[in-house]
Design a protein around this motif. Structure first.
Motif, PDB file in Angstrom:
ATOM      1  N   ARG A 180      -2.653  14.746   2.345  1.00 49.50           N
ATOM      2  CA  ARG A 180      -1.670  13.704   2.656  1.00 49.50           C
ATOM      3  C   ARG A 180      -2.352  12.545   3.389  1.00 49.50           C
ATOM      4  NH1 ARG A 180       3.089  17.846   3.976  1.00 49.50           N
ATOM      5  NH2 ARG A 180       4.146  17.725   1.967  1.00 49.50           N
ATOM      6  N   ASP A 181      -3.261  12.886   4.298  1.00 49.15           N
ATOM      7  CA  ASP A 181      -3.969  11.847   5.045  1.00 49.15           C
ATOM      8  C   ASP A 181      -4.832  10.981   4.128  1.00 49.15           C
ATOM      9  OD1 ASP A 181      -2.793  12.829   7.276  1.00 49.15           O
ATOM     10  OD2 ASP A 181      -4.545  13.894   8.028  1.00 49.15           O
ATOM     11  N   LEU A 182      -5.264  11.560   3.022  1.00 49.61           N
ATOM     12  CA  LEU A 182      -6.061  10.796   2.057  1.00 49.61           C
ATOM     13  C   LEU A 182      -5.183   9.978   1.118  1.00 49.61           C
ATOM     14  CD1 LEU A 182      -8.800  13.408   1.091  1.00 49.61           C
ATOM     15  CD2 LEU A 182      -9.178  11.239   2.258  1.00 49.61           C
ATOM     16  N   GLY A 183      -3.872  10.111   1.276  1.00 46.03           N
ATOM     17  CA  GLY A 183      -2.956   9.305   0.463  1.00 46.03           C
ATOM     18  C   GLY A 183      -2.434  10.002  -0.768  1.00 46.03           C
ATOM     19  N   TYR A 184      -2.606  11.326  -0.858  1.00 47.53           N
ATOM     20  CA  TYR A 184      -2.226  12.022  -2.077  1.00 47.53           C
ATOM     21  C   TYR A 184      -0.790  12.499  -2.131  1.00 47.53           C
ATOM     22  CZ  TYR A 184      -6.791  11.576  -3.991  1.00 47.53           C
ATOM     23  OH  TYR A 184      -7.937  11.044  -4.517  1.00 47.53           O
ATOM     24  N   THR A 185       0.067  11.899  -1.342  1.00 47.78           N
ATOM     25  CA  THR A 185       1.487  12.157  -1.554  1.00 47.78           C
ATOM     26  C   THR A 185       2.228  10.862  -1.768  1.00 47.78           C
ATOM     27  OG1 THR A 185       1.887  12.130   0.795  1.00 47.78           O
ATOM     28  CG2 THR A 185       1.518  14.276  -0.215  1.00 47.78           C
ATOM     29  N   GLY A 186       1.518   9.752  -1.752  1.00 48.06           N
ATOM     30  CA  GLY A 186       2.161   8.466  -1.992  1.00 48.06           C
ATOM     31  C   GLY A 186       2.512   8.293  -3.452  1.00 48.06           C
ATOM     32  N   ASN A 187       3.244   7.257  -3.756  1.00 50.94           N
ATOM     33  CA  ASN A 187       3.681   7.066  -5.138  1.00 50.94           C
ATOM     34  C   ASN A 187       2.816   6.053  -5.869  1.00 50.94           C
ATOM     35  OD1 ASN A 187       4.422   4.720  -4.007  1.00 50.94           O
ATOM     36  ND2 ASN A 187       6.590   4.843  -4.533  1.00 50.94           N
ATOM     37  N   ASP A 188       1.548   5.939  -5.439  1.00 52.91           N
ATOM     38  CA  ASP A 188       0.677   4.976  -6.123  1.00 52.91           C
ATOM     39  C   ASP A 188       0.030   5.611  -7.320  1.00 52.91           C
ATOM     40  OD1 ASP A 188      -0.740   6.698  -4.511  1.00 52.91           O
ATOM     41  OD2 ASP A 188      -2.421   5.315  -4.317  1.00 52.91           O
ATOM     42  N   GLY A 235       0.814  -1.202   0.000  1.00 56.00           N
ATOM     43  CA  GLY A 235       0.000   0.000   0.000  1.00 56.00           C
ATOM     44  C   GLY A 235       0.849   1.253   0.000  1.00 56.00           C
ATOM     45  N   PRO A 236       0.198   2.447  -0.101  1.00 52.56           N
ATOM     46  CA  PRO A 236       0.939   3.704  -0.161  1.00 52.56           C
ATOM     47  C   PRO A 236       1.812   3.951   1.071  1.00 52.56           C
ATOM     48  CG  PRO A 236      -1.407   4.053  -0.559  1.00 52.56           C
ATOM     49  CD  PRO A 236      -1.246   2.626  -0.177  1.00 52.56           C
ATOM     50  N   ASN A 237       1.412   3.402   2.209  1.00 47.90           N
ATOM     51  CA  ASN A 237       2.194   3.610   3.437  1.00 47.90           C
ATOM     52  C   ASN A 237       3.307   2.576   3.592  1.00 47.90           C
ATOM     53  OD1 ASN A 237       0.662   1.383   3.887  1.00 47.90           O
ATOM     54  ND2 ASN A 237      -0.490   2.224   5.630  1.00 47.90           N
ATOM     55  N   GLY A 238       3.504   1.748   2.570  1.00 51.45           N
ATOM     56  CA  GLY A 238       4.572   0.761   2.608  1.00 51.45           C
ATOM     57  C   GLY A 238       4.161  -0.559   3.236  1.00 51.45           C
ATOM     58  N   LEU A 239       2.974  -0.592   3.833  1.00 44.21           N
ATOM     59  CA  LEU A 239       2.509  -1.828   4.463  1.00 44.21           C
ATOM     60  C   LEU A 239       1.786  -2.708   3.448  1.00 44.21           C
ATOM     61  CD1 LEU A 239       1.074  -0.308   7.781  1.00 44.21           C
ATOM     62  CD2 LEU A 239       3.303  -1.425   7.431  1.00 44.21           C
ATOM     63  N   ASP A 240       1.860  -4.036   3.679  1.00 45.15           N
ATOM     64  CA  ASP A 240       1.171  -4.953   2.784  1.00 45.15           C
ATOM     65  C   ASP A 240      -0.341  -4.843   2.955  1.00 45.15           C
ATOM     66  OD1 ASP A 240       3.388  -5.931   1.573  1.00 45.15           O
ATOM     67  OD2 ASP A 240       3.622  -7.643   2.917  1.00 45.15           O
ATOM     68  N   VAL A 241      -1.044  -4.961   1.843  1.00 45.96           N
ATOM     69  CA  VAL A 241      -2.506  -4.953   1.839  1.00 45.96           C
ATOM     70  C   VAL A 241      -2.972  -6.298   1.298  1.00 45.96           C
ATOM     71  CG1 VAL A 241      -4.571  -3.884   0.855  1.00 45.96           C
ATOM     72  CG2 VAL A 241      -2.574  -2.474   1.397  1.00 45.96           C
ATOM     73  N   GLU A 242      -3.894  -6.952   2.026  1.00 47.79           N
ATOM     74  CA  GLU A 242      -4.462  -8.210   1.537  1.00 47.79           C
ATOM     75  C   GLU A 242      -5.543  -7.898   0.501  1.00 47.79           C
ATOM     76  OE1 GLU A 242      -5.070 -11.638   4.352  1.00 47.79           O
ATOM     77  OE2 GLU A 242      -5.007  -9.969   5.764  1.00 47.79           O
ATOM     78  N   THR A 243      -5.380  -8.451  -0.679  1.00 42.39           N
ATOM     79  CA  THR A 243      -6.268  -8.026  -1.773  1.00 42.39           C
ATOM     80  C   THR A 243      -7.689  -8.596  -1.676  1.00 42.39           C
ATOM     81  OG1 THR A 243      -5.319  -9.776  -3.140  1.00 42.39           O
ATOM     82  CG2 THR A 243      -4.424  -7.571  -3.403  1.00 42.39           C
ATOM     83  N   ARG A 244      -7.862  -9.807  -1.134  1.00 39.14           N
ATOM     84  CA  ARG A 244      -9.229 -10.362  -1.061  1.00 39.14           C
ATOM     85  C   ARG A 244     -10.123  -9.546  -0.114  1.00 39.14           C
ATOM     86  NH1 ARG A 244      -6.474 -14.525  -2.797  1.00 39.14           N
ATOM     87  NH2 ARG A 244      -7.414 -15.953  -4.295  1.00 39.14           N
ATOM     88  N   PRO A 245      -9.711  -9.333   1.133  1.00 41.15           N
ATOM     89  CA  PRO A 245     -10.546  -8.477   2.008  1.00 41.15           C
ATOM     90  C   PRO A 245     -10.731  -7.072   1.433  1.00 41.15           C
ATOM     91  CG  PRO A 245      -8.856  -9.629   3.282  1.00 41.15           C
ATOM     92  CD  PRO A 245      -8.561  -9.897   1.844  1.00 41.15           C
ATOM     93  N   SER A 246      -9.720  -6.576   0.737  1.00 46.22           N
ATOM     94  CA  SER A 246      -9.846  -5.243   0.117  1.00 46.22           C
ATOM     95  C   SER A 246     -10.988  -5.230  -0.884  1.00 46.22           C
ATOM     96  CB  SER A 246      -8.565  -4.847  -0.616  1.00 46.22           C
ATOM     97  OG  SER A 246      -7.552  -4.561   0.288  1.00 46.22           O
ATOM     98  N   HIS A 247     -11.067  -6.287  -1.694  1.00 47.98           N
ATOM     99  CA  HIS A 247     -12.156  -6.352  -2.675  1.00 47.98           C
ATOM    100  C   HIS A 247     -13.514  -6.413  -1.986  1.00 47.98           C
ATOM    101  CE1 HIS A 247      -9.080  -6.986  -5.738  1.00 47.98           C
ATOM    102  NE2 HIS A 247     -10.017  -6.905  -6.659  1.00 47.98           N
TER     103      HIS A 247
END
Ligand code: ZN
Length: 465
Positions: free
Chosen positions: A457-465, A231-243
């Motif tokens: 930034r809190d919404l993720g708009y400075t990440g590199n995604d 994810g944008p914060n560098g942490l892993d995101v599980e894709t199934r629960p995300s969906h």
């Protein structure tokens, strides 16, 4: 490619309007009142997660029913998978390079600046006598960006974002007030809902709407989506629960869109209101290793575009189109004074015009990625081909979307002539856009306050995604 063109609404233009100058009769005396316009934009809504776009889950029962009464554009591409530039492109019918806002924040996160040659659709209808109101749900569309130009009422959250119910409550209250006071005056109402945007935290009653199922495994496998993605914060995101949670957010959003439809059904508004339902971009959800958005993969730039208008026959429109075609197409259906000036600036097209032809579709990545040393990518889609140009390395990649719809294999070497042709076409298009942008004088200085910057930034708009 088969394409079903809808029946165009009779414009109901009286003969005296066509030769009004000669006879001296006033169009106002005979012209039917213009239709109301409801523009709904759903943030971060991936087209392939809606039933009416072929998804296996029942995420959008209300929108699917609406789509059956509408023209659904099956293959709509947005010019940038970033909230502010994408919405500005729709509202001005210009490419991001032309309106000059190339990001939400940093490296192009500038104000929209209207000029004599560049106006917003909201300004056009406001000057034509419409009551205009915009109700937005997140900071990237705050009024400091200039996107509120032409809206007599503009309302957004104090916080980073607000839940759809709050925005819809406010929009409906405005509509009730407007109808109570001046129901003869047509309205242009924009409602922007943000819930499908990360973080995926649907209301409690929707949280468990979707569970793991074999069809999801197939969906993920077809698209090469792994179990984990960064994810944008560098942490892993599980894709199934995300969906599952993303789809629950969509189901909730659909229920709130349904409240808007219900209001139109009351008091005969439906028959006099054009409804344009769109999304500003998709979401990676792990596809191509991308959790969020901002790049130019199809799952990020393919968007929702559904139009219902008085007298317009339902249809499915199969040819590729751009989201910047939306308002020129609407103007082709409705008789709105001042449309000509808007169409003069437009890079979009009336998709129902007799001279319609399939055109190449343009996209580019968010300029904020420059902050992270990433190159700006441009893409041009023509027929089955999608060419991607990397400005930093001056290299290109070619996909055949018919054989490879999920963009897994570069086929440049087998199709060198096509690659060279599309590269030349892309660079020529970019040059024209730059020249037009200079004429428009677009892209004002960044004037963001520190609080807004932190919220973004809190919404993720400075990440590199
Ligand atoms: Zn967005």
């Amino acid at each position: 490619m088969i394409q079903h063109l809808p029946a165009r609404r009779s414009r109901l233009l009286p003969a005296c309007l066509l030769i009004g100058t000669l006879l001296g009769c006033s169009p106002k005396e005979t012209e039917a009142p213009p239709a109301n316009i409801l523009w709904i934009t759903l943030d971060t809504l991936r087209a392939d997660h809606l039933g009416c776009y072929g998804y296996f889950r029942n995420t959008t029962p209300r929108i699917d029913a609406f789509a059956k009464e509408s023209v659904l554009f099956e293959d709509c591409v947005v010019p940038m998978a970033t909230t502010l530039p994408s919405h500005l492109s729709m509202l001005t019918s210009t490419w991001p390079i032309e309106h000059g806002v190339l990001a939400n924040v940093t490296q192009g996160g500038k104000r929209f600046v209207r000029s004599t040659g560049l106006v917003s659709f909201a300004e056009v209808v406001s000057e034509a006598g419409y009551a205009t109101a915009g109700f937005i749900s997140a900071k990237p569309l705050q009024s400091w960006t200039g996107i509120d130009a032409g809206f007599q009422t503009y309302d957004g959250p104090e916080q980073k974002e607000r839940i759809a119910q709050e925005t819809v409550d406010k929009a409906l209250a405005w509509l009730d007030q407007h109808q109570g006071q001046s129901s003869d005056q047509p309205f242009f109402l924009w409602v922007h809902l943000f819930d499908p945007h990360a973080p995926f935290q649907p209301p409690a009653e929707f949280k468990n709407a979707f569970q793991p199922q074999p069809e999801l495994d197939t969906f993920l496998a077809d698209r090469g989506i792994p179990d984990l993605v960064q994810g944008p914060n560098g942490l892993d995101v599980e894709t199934r629960p995300s969906h599952d949670l993303y789809d629950a957010e969509i189901l909730y959003t659909d229920s709130q869109v349904g409240r808007l439809f219900d209001r139109l059904d009351q008091g005969g508004l439906k028959e006099h209101t054009a409804v344009l339902l769109m999304s500003d971009h998709g979401e990676g959800l792990g596809q191509h290793g991308v959790a969020r958005h901002g790049l130019i993969w199809n799952e990020l730039v393919n968007s929702v575009f559904i139009l219902r208008a008085p007298g317009l026959a339902p249809a499915r429109f199969q040819a590729p189109v751009s989201s910047i075609d939306a308002f020129p197409t609407l103007l082709g259906l409705l008789d709105i004074p001042g449309a000509r000036s808007f169409l003069a600036q437009s890079s979009g097209h009336d998709l129902f015009a007799p001279e319609f032809k399939e055109r190449p579709q343009w996209s580019q990545s968010s300029a904020r990625l420059i902050s992270y040393g990433l190159p700006v990518l441009y893409s041009l889609r023509r027929g089955p081909w999608k060419f991607v140009w990397n400005t930093e390395e001056s290299t290109g990649v070619l996909y055949n979307l018919t054989e490879d719809p999920f963009e897994s294999t570069d086929v440049s070497e087998q199709n060198l002539l096509m690659k060279v042709e599309l590269q030349a076409e892309l660079l020529a298009s970019k040059q024209i856009q730059e020249q037009r942008g200079q004429v428009f004088g677009s892209g004002g200085e960044d004037a963001m306050d520190p609080k807004t910057l932190q919220d973004l930034r809190d919404l993720g708009y400075t990440g590199n995604d």
